[in-house]
Design a protein around this motif. Structure first.
Motif, PDB file in Angstrom:
ATOM      1  N   SER A   5       4.125   2.839 -14.979  1.00 56.26           N
ATOM      2  CA  SER A   5       4.098   1.855 -13.601  1.00 56.26           C
ATOM      3  C   SER A   5       5.484   1.112 -13.790  1.00 56.26           C
ATOM      4  CB  SER A   5       2.778   1.012 -13.734  1.00 56.26           C
ATOM      5  OG  SER A   5       2.942   0.154 -15.049  1.00 56.26           O
ATOM      6  N   GLY A  13       9.283  -1.825  -0.588  1.00 64.62           N
ATOM      7  CA  GLY A  13       8.468  -1.820   0.582  1.00 64.62           C
ATOM      8  C   GLY A  13       9.501  -1.861   1.794  1.00 64.62           C
ATOM      9  N   ALA A  16       8.278   0.748   5.511  1.00 64.73           N
ATOM     10  CA  ALA A  16       7.021   0.539   6.187  1.00 64.73           C
ATOM     11  C   ALA A  16       7.071  -0.297   7.200  1.00 64.73           C
ATOM     12  CB  ALA A  16       5.855   0.191   5.115  1.00 64.73           C
ATOM     13  N   LEU A  27      -3.732  -4.659   9.463  1.00 63.51           N
ATOM     14  CA  LEU A  27      -2.538  -3.637   9.189  1.00 63.51           C
ATOM     15  C   LEU A  27      -3.203  -2.293   8.569  1.00 63.51           C
ATOM     16  CD1 LEU A  27       0.222  -3.932   9.081  1.00 63.51           C
ATOM     17  CD2 LEU A  27       0.384  -4.515   6.699  1.00 63.51           C
ATOM     18  N   LEU A  28      -4.667  -2.548   8.202  1.00 65.21           N
ATOM     19  CA  LEU A  28      -5.171  -1.351   7.455  1.00 65.21           C
ATOM     20  C   LEU A  28      -6.231  -0.687   8.105  1.00 65.21           C
ATOM     21  CD1 LEU A  28      -5.389  -3.204   4.047  1.00 65.21           C
ATOM     22  CD2 LEU A  28      -3.791  -1.413   4.503  1.00 65.21           C
ATOM     23  N   ASP A  32      -8.399   3.102   4.888  1.00 64.96           N
ATOM     24  CA  ASP A  32      -7.351   2.233   3.973  1.00 64.96           C
ATOM     25  C   ASP A  32      -8.239   1.499   3.081  1.00 64.96           C
ATOM     26  OD1 ASP A  32      -5.134   3.771   4.628  1.00 64.96           O
ATOM     27  OD2 ASP A  32      -4.390   2.166   5.965  1.00 64.96           O
ATOM     28  N   LEU A  36      -8.735   1.207  -0.827  1.00 64.78           N
ATOM     29  CA  LEU A  36      -8.257   0.205  -1.556  1.00 64.78           C
ATOM     30  C   LEU A  36      -9.555  -0.382  -2.230  1.00 64.78           C
ATOM     31  CD1 LEU A  36      -5.963  -2.210   0.225  1.00 64.78           C
ATOM     32  CD2 LEU A  36      -5.577  -1.000  -1.719  1.00 64.78           C
ATOM     33  N   MET A  39     -10.029   2.017  -5.281  1.00 66.51           N
ATOM     34  CA  MET A  39      -8.987   1.683  -6.198  1.00 66.51           C
ATOM     35  C   MET A  39      -9.126   0.691  -6.996  1.00 66.51           C
ATOM     36  SD  MET A  39      -5.694   3.157  -4.025  1.00 66.51           S
ATOM     37  CE  MET A  39      -4.367   2.213  -5.262  1.00 66.51           C
ATOM     38  N   VAL A  40      -9.240  -0.596  -6.400  1.00 67.93           N
ATOM     39  CA  VAL A  40      -9.097  -1.794  -7.030  1.00 67.93           C
ATOM     40  C   VAL A  40     -10.477  -1.807  -7.730  1.00 67.93           C
ATOM     41  CG1 VAL A  40      -8.961  -4.159  -6.932  1.00 67.93           C
ATOM     42  CG2 VAL A  40      -7.488  -2.822  -5.541  1.00 67.93           C
ATOM     43  N   PRO A  43     -11.683   0.608 -11.158  1.00 66.80           N
ATOM     44  CA  PRO A  43     -11.250   0.193 -12.392  1.00 66.80           C
ATOM     45  C   PRO A  43     -11.474  -1.263 -12.791  1.00 66.80           C
ATOM     46  CG  PRO A  43      -9.647   1.036 -11.067  1.00 66.80           C
ATOM     47  CD  PRO A  43     -10.589   0.805 -10.220  1.00 66.80           C
ATOM     48  N   ASP A  47     -13.168  -2.319 -16.085  1.00 71.94           N
ATOM     49  CA  ASP A  47     -12.269  -3.229 -16.665  1.00 71.94           C
ATOM     50  C   ASP A  47     -12.987  -4.366 -17.420  1.00 71.94           C
ATOM     51  OD1 ASP A  47      -9.849  -4.217 -17.738  1.00 71.94           O
ATOM     52  OD2 ASP A  47      -9.528  -5.518 -16.087  1.00 71.94           O
ATOM     53  N   GLU A 317       8.176  -6.391  -8.932  1.00 73.89           N
ATOM     54  CA  GLU A 317       7.493  -5.818  -7.785  1.00 73.89           C
ATOM     55  C   GLU A 317       7.720  -6.623  -6.544  1.00 73.89           C
ATOM     56  OE1 GLU A 317       5.480  -3.206  -7.319  1.00 73.89           O
ATOM     57  OE2 GLU A 317       5.777  -2.436  -9.326  1.00 73.89           O
TER      58      GLU A 317
END
Lengths: 319, 469
Positions: A5, A13, A16, A27-28, A32, A36, A39-40, A43, A47, A317
């Protein structure tokens, strides 16, 4: 495992944000959002359940005298007594901490630079590079437990290869590599480095292969010698890789366990925080509360480099 | 570039990247788990639940008897958690189990776990889903789990088989509550091993007293032998030396008191023990802290060392070396010290055996067959069959037929029979929290490498450690 990573730092960015977007439009798309969330979310659940749950559990148990039998909720709460006894009375804590620091210092200032040196040298070798790489990388494929066994055999007092080569196997002149408490940590560190050097070498070599050769040529045109080129040009440009290597080295030092445990269960000069945790908690001993307090201390120590690393990564980032 | 990333505009890509960052955070914190993991890991119990509960229901109707042996005749199932992972004892257990299966019609399913792993995970194992019967040791280690309610009382089995055992073994099988929880299968003595041929060639005499012993050591040194082989890398062999010196110097009761924390490690009596140990250390093999007991045994096998204080399992190393070497192996009891405790002839003779778990999910159904199995293990014939195949041990039953014993076994039986007092071993008689790698093992390793240190401070360190437990 964090390596992946980090590499993609600089060009953030840019592509975009082509046009101004009105605020009330999301925006999504729905897909999406779902992606998202998965994806979040997935984990995060793992976690929380597998990492933060036990971590918080360990923290709470460290204030009890739980002996591993029955529910930890039934254990007697004894406040900070485990910590007091750890810092003041427990004869193995400070040795273990200093051994972890020695381990870190050795890996950071001896093994890691050696790995980088090998990488730089191998980068210059035209012929046989693959063979050398394989030779140096081979130990990395082995688990640390296996490495511990291999080196224990080499260091054995009478039967071991090393004392036999040195001719030090008689009762009055043998070198007690694994038993002498001032010597055995260095013996263990040599074994650990045997693997660590190859590990670092491969990571660094991958970075060097991706290095823009025009920079090197430019340095040469400007009259820099090899050493100057490396320290003034290559090393700074390789900063993302350097960070990864520092993090890997720190983590390797903090989680050092296998070799010491294989040699003698982490005693007699090979105490490490990790072996203390195991010997008190996950063994026939049953001081789970006390072991948890050592684990919490190790956690706090581990947080320092991890937070430093993460904050740096986040900053990159955002840039 | 900066104006593109104004606060209002959040790019789709950067949100997704944020997601990756969170995932990365999860990845990093996995290291925390690797470092800070101290939760009780669950034992890898492979206890395949063979809960075929048909047998016990039919058994009472056919036999009608109270005796577990009677019901076992109709068959049943037992699961057995075994730490006999080395090839020789594993094979012995298999053959003993085999005979039981043929005799009783019951099925015994053996789940073997590596010896060390089994020991490390015993707490979690017994609390999880243990097997019906499990292999274990006598001493504090047995009483502890009995007191925690993790073992099943087998006093009824003992009432059947009790006459097979001497009082010492009954005491060794009894928990703090006065009930029996353990079936002894065999034990083995700690003694001074030597090679008959070496003693014959050099004209050495068996030393009867400590002074004789020291004189013999000196003679061996002048003959170019290492008097006493020694390997303490695993931490426990030095405990054997400490134990026997302590027993000769201070007697059995002091040993028991010291192990239980009633006596103090700062006691001058302990100082005497360490002083004697210190006097003897120069006769021991150098570099003991880095040598395994197996390597030390090799010094005796190769005739580089003259003697070796260890358990009779040292004979396994001679067995591997060859039949001639095994025949040459002999031992003598630790010399007497001229104290009142010499008469006790006490020694470490650790007992191994079997226990019945509490939490086994199949135990209720298997109870009769499991108790029949324990009863079978307590029979002298079973035990003789066992130790014939593994001659580094002797049967625990007092009425065992010793006619097939090897000379070494006969002598061991004699030695243990003569002893007035038998101890288990330092790490079997005391709290494992105290005896472990970061405990007494470490203290003794420190002592054998720095015998000249201030013993007062050294003993205080041990006592302070005990007090924190």
């Amino acid at each position: 495992m964090t390596g992946a990573s980090v590499g993609s730092a600089p060009q953030t960015g840019a592509r975009a944000a082509t046009g101004r977007v009105r605020r009330h439009y999301s925006l999504l798309t729905g897909t999406d959002k779902l992606v998202l969330a998965l994806m979040v979310g997935i984990p995060l659940v793992f976690d929380l359940a597998l990492i933060w749950g036990p971590t918080v559990g360990s923290f709470l148990i460290s204030f009890t005298n739980w002996n591993g039998i029955g529910s930890p909720f039934d254990a007697k709460v004894i406040g900070t007594k485990n910590y007091e006894s750890l810092f003041t009375a427990y004869p193995f804590f400070w040795p273990a901490l200093s051994h972890n620091i020695i381990w870190l210092a050795w890996l950071m200032f001896v093994a890691t630079p050696l790995g980088i040196l090998f990488a730089v040298l191998l980068d210059r070798v035209a012929r046989g590079s693959r063979i050398y790489q394989t030779i140096f990388y081979l130990p990395v494929v082995l688990s640390l437990a296996v490495i511990g066994i291999i080196w224990s055999l080499q260091y054995a007092p009478e039967q071991g290869l090393i004392n036999n080569i040195l001719g030090r196997t008689a009762n009055d002149n043998l070198i007690d590599w694994l038993g002498n408490p001032t010597l055995n940590i260095w013996a263990a560190l040599v074994a650990a480095s045997w693997r660590h050097v190859g590990y670092i070498m491969v990571i660094y070599l991958a970075g060097l292969k991706a290095f823009d050769p025009t920079l090197r040529e430019a340095a040469k045109v400007d009259g820099a010698n090899e050493r100057q080129t490396f320290f003034r040009v290559v090393f700074p440009v390789m900063m993302p890789i350097n960070v990864v290597i520092v993090v890997i080295t720190t983590i390797e030092a903090l989680r050092a366990f296998d070799i010491a445990y294989i040699i003698n269960h982490g005693k007699n000069g090979l105490e490490l925080l990790s072996t203390l945790i195991t010997n008190n908690g996950i063994s026939e001993s049953n001081r789970l509360g006390f072991a948890s307090s050592i684990a919490v201390v190790l956690l706090v120590i581990s947080l320092v480099p991890i937070v430093a690393f993460l904050s740096r990564m986040m900053r990159e980032e955002r840039r | 570039m900066a104006d593109l990333d104004s606060p209002q505009t959040v790019s789709r890509r950067s949100i997704l990247k944020g997601g990756v960052a969170v995932a990365a955070l999860g990845g990093v914190s996995a290291f925390l788990a690797a470092c800070g993991n101290s939760g009780a890991t669950t034992a890898p119990t492979t206890a395949a639940s063979t809960a075929a509960s048909t047998a016990p229901t039919t058994a009472p109707s056919t036999s009608g008897g109270e005796s577990p042996q009677a019901s076992a005749g109709a068959g049943g199932n037992v699961t057995l958690g075994s730490n006999y992972s080395d090839p020789v004892p594993k094979g012995v257990l298999a053959s003993v189990v085999d005979t039981f299966q043929k005799q009783s019609g019951s099925t015994v399913k053996v789940n073997t776990v590596d010896h060390g792993t089994f020991q490390d995970q015993i707490s979690a194992y017994l609390q999880g889903t243990p097997d019906d019967v499990f292999t274990w040791f006598s001493g504090f280690r047995m009483r502890f789990f009995a007191a925690q309610g993790l073992a099943t009382d087998i006093s009824d089995v003992w009432s059947q088989v009790g006459s097979n055992f001497s009082d010492a073994f009954k005491v060794g099988s009894t928990g703090d509550d006065g009930k029996q929880y353990f079936i002894p299968i065999y034990n083995y003595p700690w003694a001074v091993f030597y090679r008959k041929s070496v003693f014959q060639d050099k004209g050495y005499q068996i030393p009867a007293t400590l002074d004789d012993f020291k004189a013999l050591c000196q003679k061996m040194q002048s003959d170019g032998l290492v008097p006493v082989a020694f390997g303490d890398k695993d931490g426990w062999p030095a405990m054997g030396t400490f134990d026997i010196i302590n027993l000769r110097t201070n007697g059995y009761d002091f040993h028991v008191g010291l192990m239980a924390g009633k006596e103090k490690w700062t006691d001058p009596k302990v100082t005497t023990v360490f002083n004697t140990f210190k006097d003897l250390l120069p006769f021991h093999q150098e570099g003991a802290a880095g040598r395994t007991w197996q390597d030390a045994a090799q010094a005796l096998v190769q005739k580089k060392a003259g003697m070796y204080l260890l358990g009779m399992f040292v004979s396994q190393q001679f067995q591997t070396a060859g039949a001639a070497d095994l025949d040459d192996l002999d031992f003598f009891p630790y010399p007497s010290f001229g104290t009142q405790y010499d008469a006790e002839k006490a020694l470490d003779a650790p007992i191994d055996g079997f226990m019945l778990s509490k939490n086994s999910p199949t135990l209720a159904a298997d109870m009769d067959a499991a108790k029949a199995f324990l009863e079978y293990l307590a029979q002298p014939e079973t035990q003789v069959a066992w130790v014939t195949q593994d001659p580094s041990n002797i049967a625990a039953a007092k009425n065992a037929d010793t006619s097939k014993y090897t000379p070494l076994q006969k002598k061991a039986a004699q030695l243990i029979g003569d002893a007035q007092r038998i101890t288990q071993f330092l790490d079997r008689d005391t709290n494992p929290n105290f005896a472990g790698a970061n405990g007494m093992q470490a203290f003794l390793l420190d002592f054998i490498q720095n015998p000249s240190q201030d013993l007062g401070a050294f003993q205080k360190k041990i006592q302070d450690f005990w007090d924190t437990l």
